[in-house]
Write an enzyme that holds these catalytic residues in place. Structure first.
Site, PDB file in Angstrom:
ATOM      1  N   ASP A  11     -12.630   5.480   2.971  1.00  7.66           N
ATOM      2  CA  ASP A  11     -11.331   5.559   3.325  1.00  7.66           C
ATOM      3  C   ASP A  11     -10.975   6.984   4.081  1.00  7.66           C
ATOM      4  O   ASP A  11     -10.695   7.892   3.140  1.00  7.66           O
ATOM      5  CB  ASP A  11     -10.346   5.048   2.338  1.00  7.66           C
ATOM      6  CG  ASP A  11      -8.912   5.189   2.328  1.00  7.66           C
ATOM      7  OD1 ASP A  11      -8.455   5.627   3.254  1.00  7.66           O
ATOM      8  OD2 ASP A  11      -8.300   4.434   1.406  1.00  7.66           O
TER       9      ASP A  11
ATOM     10  N   GLU B  70      -6.942   0.473  -4.363  1.00  6.66           N
ATOM     11  CA  GLU B  70      -7.204   0.570  -3.210  1.00  6.66           C
ATOM     12  C   GLU B  70      -8.293   0.083  -2.426  1.00  6.66           C
ATOM     13  O   GLU B  70      -8.212  -1.079  -1.566  1.00  6.66           O
ATOM     14  CB  GLU B  70      -6.830   1.843  -2.405  1.00  6.66           C
ATOM     15  CG  GLU B  70      -5.313   2.241  -2.544  1.00  6.66           C
ATOM     16  CD  GLU B  70      -4.871   3.779  -2.499  1.00  6.66           C
ATOM     17  OE1 GLU B  70      -5.947   4.410  -2.052  1.00  6.66           O
ATOM     18  OE2 GLU B  70      -3.960   4.072  -2.730  1.00  6.66           O
TER      19      GLU B  70
ATOM     20  N   ASP C 156       1.017  -1.128   0.010  1.00  8.16           N
ATOM     21  CA  ASP C 156      -0.023  -0.031   0.034  1.00  8.16           C
ATOM     22  C   ASP C 156       0.890   1.116  -0.050  1.00  8.16           C
ATOM     23  O   ASP C 156       1.398   1.627   0.989  1.00  8.16           O
ATOM     24  CB  ASP C 156      -0.856  -0.007   1.335  1.00  8.16           C
ATOM     25  CG  ASP C 156      -1.642   1.154   1.384  1.00  8.16           C
ATOM     26  OD1 ASP C 156      -1.699   2.261   0.515  1.00  8.16           O
ATOM     27  OD2 ASP C 156      -2.474   1.397   2.521  1.00  8.16           O
TER      28      ASP C 156
END
Lengths: 179, 621
Positions: B191, B169, B8
């Site tokens: 998020d 993501e 990530d």
């Protein structure tokens, strides 16, 4: 009866049966099938045994990591107390000498305890700024000393580059012409 | 074989995870942290620093320290002019109009900077795993265009990685929760990270994840929440003391740390204490900041920030043409989603749906990427499916309780042995009752089978040693044997239906055990206490017998009375408390008897409880 079974099963059965009416090709095929099965089984067994061994080693390593993390976590929780003592001391110049001395002794005890845990206090004395040990919190332009000199520590640091609890917060010089 | 990892690559922080032995695992960096700041610095002497070290020297070297390269990757200079003005380093236009960083007169592409971050993550991971990492799945925001994706892939290549795939993501987050296996569902991924806010709506089904819409706010995150608290603390302090702590860099730094700590604490408790002794001083002496902050105050201070999440969520839902009733699952990503007010907002916007947050929201994206890497490498499919025993297996022991030998959720095949003994003197046989279940009371569990082991040689109770072995194979077939260690006599039973309970039945049994846990525990303790009392009575009786006439008369009378009472108490199933008291009295008597014996014959050892304690329980039948 035998014909109805799949090849593998037939191959295995042949080994246990009367072999007089079985052709050499069939026996060879059966032997090959058994050998292949054995190889697969042995391979799986070796993998399983290796997996287990690796797991054991990894667990041993992970226990070390977890211990280290927990130790750091616990030691960190006490840092504000050390910082508080430092600040109290910095305001304590006009205190009675006995009281001041006592407080300094307590501060030394705190540093000793942290050293025993593996986090020695970072000594600054004349050091040049090193991001492995120091965190720059303030920059001063000063041509009278070499750049990256540490002028002051605003908060003490504890640990080593390999085992850092908290870097020392420092005031660092910069050449005036930079920027 | 080299391991494939999931990365990530975040704006402020990055995380790396690996799929290993059928499990995903976040890998700590060389400094021991699970997240690494996405910061790269080039020092005056040409040294390159990445992560925490780069951050520590950033104010000393503002022009040589690059943070949030992600905001510039794959962008043209014209697109990011505004961003460029907000950062301390120099962003310039490259030969083809692309965004470049100018560091000490040399131009760097954002992908070169991101490559440094990737390199550190991978190097540290290789060291941790003890094998080279060469392949990776890297995540990007769902709104990244082709140029940004290509540039991210290039960053991986510059770092010496083979980029197996670039994935979104939110998709990674859905993978982390295994939602790709669902049948046609709509998922909202919320998020809220350190500095950016993204909301995405996904369609999953048949192993395919499709992004239907995205929206967000590129400058909203946890840092904004911290700042509100800092201002609040500083304002309050100023009102009281007339000093503005924001003018003192040292005090300000302490305020920021305290604010972040308070924010984190207020996610789990409703009020917290902020204490910064000797925060400053004036002519009248040192000043301290001590304050109590309630969660309600924090929510008050940050209400508008929370409200700012509302627009993008509505936008994303409108773009995807879904209403709150169409949303099947909600996933929370980013540390700031731990804030209760944020969770409440998400619930409100999605029709009261309980959001998914069992996977650490700071790590969920990297975890999903690691799973994707595992799938691409074939590691995930390859996992040998291992079965577990759904319920515990054990035997009935003295007092009608179950003694577990194989605990539930033990991976099979498995083999466990325990040694038991007899409960009576000269007991010729033991009955082995094989039980399955979680309850303490044997009668509340399922009896799988029973058999007798006979021919045990006459011996005082507790001396015979019967080894009971449970061996359960990969198919759930259980073989139980009991062996008299003295004579070698062995008896056994094979039970093939240990696993033919359906899931509903198993769930019911586990639930019942949960419900009765307190009662069961009390029962178990009472039985244990009575067993102890019974043994104590037996011990004292034995000492009396051995002493014969040497026992002082008054001690003997008292001991005999206590033994009779103890036996009655055991018979009447008295409670734990009473059993313990009586045991205590007996042990006292045993001691004075032992003293008497020591006087009578100095050579002999006192009759203490000196037996080797290998025995786990006794069979009373």
């Amino acid at each position: 009866m035998v014909e109805e079974q799949n090849e593998d099963t037939r191959a295995v059965d042949l080994l246990n049966d009367d072999l007089t009416d079985v052709s050499p090709e069939e026996i060879r095929a059966a032997q090959a099938a058994v050998a292949a099965q054995l190889e697969t089984a042995e391979d799986r067994w070796r993998r399983a045994a290796a997996d287990y061994d690796n797991l054991r080693k990894r667990m041993a390593r992970e226990i070390q990591t977890v211990r280290e993390q927990e130790r750091r976590h616990t030691a960190k929780a006490f840092l504000p107390v050390v910082d508080g003592l430092d600040r109290a001391l910095s305001f304590g110049v006009d205190l009675d000498e006995g009281v001041l001395g006592g407080m300094q002794a307590i501060r030394a005890q705190a540093a000793d305890a942290l050293r025993a845990l593996g986090y020695p206090e970072i000594v600054i004395d004349g050091a040049e700024f090193d991001p492995q040990l120091h965190e720059a919190v303030s920059v001063v332009e000063d041509a009278s000393v070499p750049p990256r000199s540490i002028l002051a520590v605003t908060r003490p640091g504890f640990g080593t580059p390999e085992r850092m609890l908290r870097p020392a917060a420092v005031v660092v010089t910069r050449r005036p012409d930079e920027e | 074989m080299a391991k494939a990892v999931g990365i990530d690559l975040g704006t402020t922080n990055s995380v790396i995870a690996v799929w290993e032995a059928g499990e995903e695992k976040v890998i700590p960096n060389a400094e021991g942290a699970r997240t690494t700041p996405s910061v790269v610095a080039f020092t005056e002497d040409g040294e390159r620093l990445v992560g925490q070290l780069a951050r520590r020297q950033s104010i000393l070297n503002p022009k040589g320290t690059i943070s949030s390269a992600k905001r510039f990757i794959g962008r043209s200079f014209d697109e990011i002019k505004e961003e460029a003005n907000a950062v301390g380093f120099d962003v310039v236009e490259g030969p083809n109009g692309e965004a470049r960083f100018n560091i000490r007169g040399k131009q760097y592409a954002p992908e070169e900077i991101s490559a440094q971050v990737l390199r550190k993550l991978v190097d540290d991971a290789s060291k941790f795993l003890g094998e080279k990492v060469t392949e990776a799945v890297i995540t990007v925001p769902a709104y990244f265009n082709d140029a940004q994706r290509t540039a991210t892939k290039d960053a991986g290549r510059i770092a010496g990685l083979e980029v197996l795939r670039i994935i979104n993501e939110p998709t990674a987050a859905a993978l982390a929760y295994g939602m790709d296996k669902k049948n046609h569902e709509t998922i909202l991924v919320f998020d809220l990270g350190g500095g950016t806010f993204d909301v995405s709506l996904l369609d999953v089904g048949d192993g395919v994840v499709e992004v239907r819409s995205t929206a967000g706010d590129t400058h909203l995150g946890g840092d904004d929440f911290d700042r509100r608290l800092v201002d609040y603390f500083a304002d309050e302090f100023k009102n009281e003391n007339g000093i503005d702590l924001r003018n003192d860099p040292q005090a300000l730094q302490r305020l920021f740390e305290a604010a972040e700590k308070a924010k984190v604490e207020l996610s789990s408790v409703s009020q917290t204490q902020v204490s910064l002794p000797f925060i400053t001083a004036d002519a009248s002496g040192p000043r301290h900041l001590t304050m109590t902050v309630k969660r309600s105050k924090f929510e008050d201070l940050t209400a508008d920030l929370v409200e700012r999440c509302l627009g993008p969520v509505r936008q994303a839902m409108a773009d995807a043409k879904v209403s709150e009733n169409d949303i099947d699952e909600v996933i929370l990503v980013g540390g700031s989603t731990r804030i209760p007010a944020v969770q409440a907002l998400v619930k409100r916007l999605t029709g009261g749906k309980e959001p998914n947050m069992t996977v650490n929201p700071d790590e969920v994206v990297a975890v999903g990427a690691a799973i994707q890497a595992g799938v691409l490498k074939g590691d995930v499919e390859d996992v040998l499916l291992l079965d577990v025993t759904p319920l515990s297996l054990g035997v009935e022991t003295r007092g009608g309780v179950m003694t577990k030998i194989i605990e539930r959720n033990t991976t099979i095949p498995a083999r466990r042995s325990e040694v038991f003994s007899t409960a009576e003197d000269n007991q010729p046989s033991v009955e082995i009752v094989v039980l399955q279940g979680e309850r303490e009371n044997a009668a509340d569990n399922r009896v799988l089978g029973r058999f007798q082991l006979t021919g045990i040689r006459p011996a005082p109770r507790g001396e015979a040693q019967v080894e009971v072995t449970f061996d359960i194979d990969a198919n759930g077939i259980l073989h139980v044997t009991a062996k008299d260690k003295d004579t070698g006599t062995e008896q056994g039973i094979t039970i093939s239906d240990t696993s033919n309970l359906d899931q509903g039945e198993i769930d019911r049994m586990i639930k019942e055990a949960e419900q009765h846990r307190a009662d069961d525990q009390a029962l178990r303790q009472a039985v244990d206490a009575r067993n102890e009392l019974d043994s104590a009575a037996y011990q004292v009786e034995r000492v009396l017998r051995e002493l014969g006439d040497a026992a002082p008369e008054h001690e003997r009378a008292r001991a005999e009375l206590l033994i009779t009472q103890a036996r009655e108490a055991v018979q009447n199933n008295v409670g734990e408390q009473e059993a313990k008291e009586r045991t205590g009295e007996l042990l006292q008597v045993a001691q004075s008897l032992a003293a008497a014996r020591a006087n009578a014959s100095h050579a002999e050892q006192p009759a203490q409880d000196d037996e080797d304690d290998v025995v786990d329980a006794e069979f009373d039948r």
